[in-house]
Design an enzyme around this catalytic site. Structure first.
Site, PDB file in Angstrom:
ATOM      1  CG  ASP A 120      -0.197   0.091   2.572  1.00 28.58           C
ATOM      2  OD1 ASP A 120       0.748  -0.668   2.704  1.00 28.58           O
ATOM      3  OD2 ASP A 120      -0.733   0.759   3.421  1.00 28.58           O
ATOM      4  CD  GLU A 185       4.131   0.794   7.127  1.00 31.46           C
ATOM      5  OE1 GLU A 185       4.630   1.288   8.068  1.00 31.46           O
ATOM      6  OE2 GLU A 185       3.840   1.562   6.124  1.00 31.46           O
TER       7      GLU A 185
END
Length: 483
Positions: A120, A185
Site C-alpha cells: 500500500d 502498513e
C-alpha cells in the site's frame, strides 16, 4: 602525592587509554566496488516495478474510503509478473490485504526466515506538485517514477525478482522462506501484517529472523564518514498519540478569566517542550557509534570508541540536531492544537495532540506517566488520543545473530562500497506485528539514498534509480542463496 598530582595522573592515564583505543581502530577497511556486469542480469526488473507502481494501492483508515479494486488488481498483476513463484510456492489465505508465499526449505531443522514488505502507499497529495503522473510508473532518464517506488514496492518487487530467478535456476533454499506482504502498513497494518503474524503464530512458526523496510544505504548523511553507510535497523521506537486537554467556562472573550482553557493547554505544551525526556545511550546507539569507528576521522574514533567516558559529551552533541536527537531520547512533538471556533468566544475546551516516539528501554506507560505529571502541574490532563494505535518499543535485536550476518553478507555483494552498521529506526513499520513470530527483527531496504531521494518519500516526485532497482534484486538473490 598531593590530590592535584593524583588527579593529573588519573587524567593522563584515562587520556592514554582513550588514545590507545582510538589508535587500535587503525585504518578503515578498503571500500569495494561493484562489477557493473553484475547488474545487467537484472535488466527488466524496473519495468515490472513500473507495472506495480501504476496500480494506485492507496490505503485508508476506513476501508470504505479505499479503492478495493486496486488491491485486487495488484494481487492479480503480481501473479502474472512472477508466474514461477506463484505456481511453485505455497500460497496462504491470511486476509484480503495479505499476500503470503511459503518456499519450503530442504532442512526442516533450520528455523525459517520471513522477508516482508508492504504494497500500500500514501496518497500522492497535490498533483500539481508532481512533474509526472504519480501513478504513471514512467521509466525515464534512468529512474522509475511514481508513488511507492521507494516506499516500498521496490523491496517487494526485488524479493519477487530474486525468487523468480532462483526458481528458474532450480535453486532450493536450505531453510524455509516466507514472503509476507501486507497491504495496509500506512494505516497501521491491522488487516495485513497483523493477520499474517496471526497466521504464522497459529502454525507455531518461530522464525530465525525477519527483514522488513527501515534503514537504507545512506549517502552523505554523516558528513564525516568516509563512505556510504548501510543502516540496518535493529530496534524501533514505540508509538502513541497523547491528547492534552483542559476545560473552560466559555463565554465572551471581552471578560476572560486569568487562564483560559487554551492558555492552560499551551502552558502544558510549553512545559513538556522545556523538559525533554532524558537522553540515553541505548544498546542500539552504542552499537551504532562503535560500528562508525572504522569509517570515521581520528577525533570521532576517540569519542565513539570510548563511550564509557565520552557518553555525556556524545549525548549533548547528538541533541543539537532533530535527526540525531531522536536517537537518544523519547520525543514528544506537539502537532495539533484546537480551542474555540470563533475569535471572540472563550473555549469551553482546548486540546493539543502530542506525537510520541518511545525509546527502547522505556514503555508506553512510563512515557505517558511522565507526560501526565507535567500536564497536571500546568492544570491540564494527558490521555491517550487513540487507544487502538499504541505500541511499546520493539526489543533490540542482536548484531551477533545469524540474521544480521546474513544481511551484512548480502549488502557486501550488492553495495560493496558501503560500511554496514546497526541503527535505530525512529519511525514505525509493520515489524511491530511480528514480534512474537521471529527471534530477531531487522529493518533494511537495499537502496542507496541521499537527502533528495528521501524528500520524495511521502512527498512529491518520488522516484528510484534503475541502478537501485537492480542492486536491490542482487541483494535479495544473495540473501536467499546465503540462507
Amino acid at each position: 602525592m598531593t590530590a592535584l598530582a593524583l588527579s593529573a595522573c588519573v587524567v593522563l592515564a584515562l587520556s592514554a587509554l582513550m588514545l590507545a583505543r582510538a589508535l587500535a581502530a587503525g585504518a578503515p577497511p578498503p571500500a569495494g566496488t561493484l562489477d557493473p556486469g553484475a547488474l545487467d542480469t537484472w535488466a527488466g526488473a524496473e519495468n515490472r516495478l513500473s507495472a506495480l507502481v501504476r496500480i494506485p494501492t492507496v490505503s485508508r483508515f476506513d476501508p470504505a474510503d479505499e479503492d478495493a479494486s486496486a488491491f485486487s488488481r495488484f494481487t492479480s498483476e503480481l501473479s502474472m509478473l512472477y508466474p514461477l513463484a506463484h505456481g511453485r510456492l505455497l500460497a496462504a489465505n491470511a486476509g484480503d490485504r495479505a499476500i503470503v508465499l511459503e518456499w519450503p526449505g530442504s532442512d526442516g531443522s533450520l528455523a525459517p526466515v520471513i522477508l516482508t514488505a508492504h504494497f500500500d502507499v500514501v496518497p500522492p497529495g497535490e498533483r500539481s506538485r508532481w512533474d509526472r503522473d504519480p501513478f504513471g510508473g514512467a521509466v525515464e532518464n534512468g529512474y522509475v517514477h511514481g508513488r511507492g517506488t521507494q516506499d516500498i514496492k521496490i523491496t517487494l518487487c526485488a524479493a519477487m525478482e530474486a525468487a523468480e530467478r532462483l526458481l528458474a535456476d532450480g535453486f532450493v533454499p536450505k531453510r524455509t522462506i516466507f514472503l509476507a506482504f501486507g497491504g495496509d502498513e500506512e494505516v497501521g497494518g491491522v488487516r495485513g501484517a497483523a493477520r499474517i503474524a496471526d497466521y504464522l503464530a497459529g502454525r507455531g512458526i518461530k522464525a530465525s529472523f525477519l527483514l522488513d523496510e527501515g534503514g537504507f544505504v545512506a549517502d552523505g548523511f554523516l558528513g564525516f564518514a568516509d563512505r556510504p553507510l548501510a543502516l540496518v535497523g535493529i530496534s524501533e521506537k514505540g508509538y502513541m498519540d497523547v491528547a492534552l486537554e483542559a476545560d473552560g467556562a466559555g463565554g465572551h472573550a471581552s471578560m476572560p478569566p486569568r487562564h483560559t482553557a487554551a492558555g492552560v493547554v499551551s502552558k502544558a505544551v510549553a512545559a513538556i517542550e522545556a523538559r525533554p525526556f532524558k537522553g540515553v545511550v541505548s544498546y542500539t546507539l552504542a552499537g551504532f557509534l562503535r560500528a562508525l569507528v572504522p569509517y570515521s576521522p581520528f577525533i570521532y574514533r576517540l569519542l565513539f570508541g570510548n563511550l564509557w567516558l565520552t557518553a555525556p559529551l556524545v549525548k549533548r552533541a547528538l541533541a543539537r540536531s532533530p535527526e540525531t536527537n531522536a536517537l537518544v531520547r523519547t520525543t514528544a512533538a506537539a502537532t495539533m492544537l484546537s480551542g474555540s471556533d470563533k475569535e471572540n468566544v472563550l473555549p469551553d475546551k482546548a486540546r493539543a495532540v502530542l506525537n510520541v516516539r518511545i525509546l527502547p528501554g522505556s514503555s508506553v506507560s512510563e512515557a505517558l506517566g511522565r507526560l501526565e505529571r507535567l500536564a497536571r502541574r500546568a492544570g491540564a490532563r494527558a490521555i491517550l488520543a487513540h487507544d487502538g494505535h499504541v505500541n511499546d518499543p520493539l526489543p533490540e535485536s542482536p548484531v551477533d545473530h545469524e540474521g544480521f550476518a546474513a544481511i551484512s553478507r548480502a549488502i557486501a555483494d550488492s553495495h560493496p562500497e558501503a560500511g554496514t552498521i546497526p541503527f535505530m529506526f525512529t519511525a514505525g513499520t509493520d515489524t511491530k506485528h511480528y514480534r512474537n513470530v521471529a527471534q530477531a527483527l531487522y529493518r533494511f531496504a537495499p537502496i542507496r539514498q541521499d537527502r533528495a531521494d528521501l524528500a520524495g518519500v511521502h512527498g512529491a516526485n518520488e522516484r528510484i534509480s534503475v541502478d537501485n532497482v537492480r542492486r536491490a534484486c542482487l541483494f535479495y538473490c544473495s540473501l536467499m542463496r546465503g540462507l
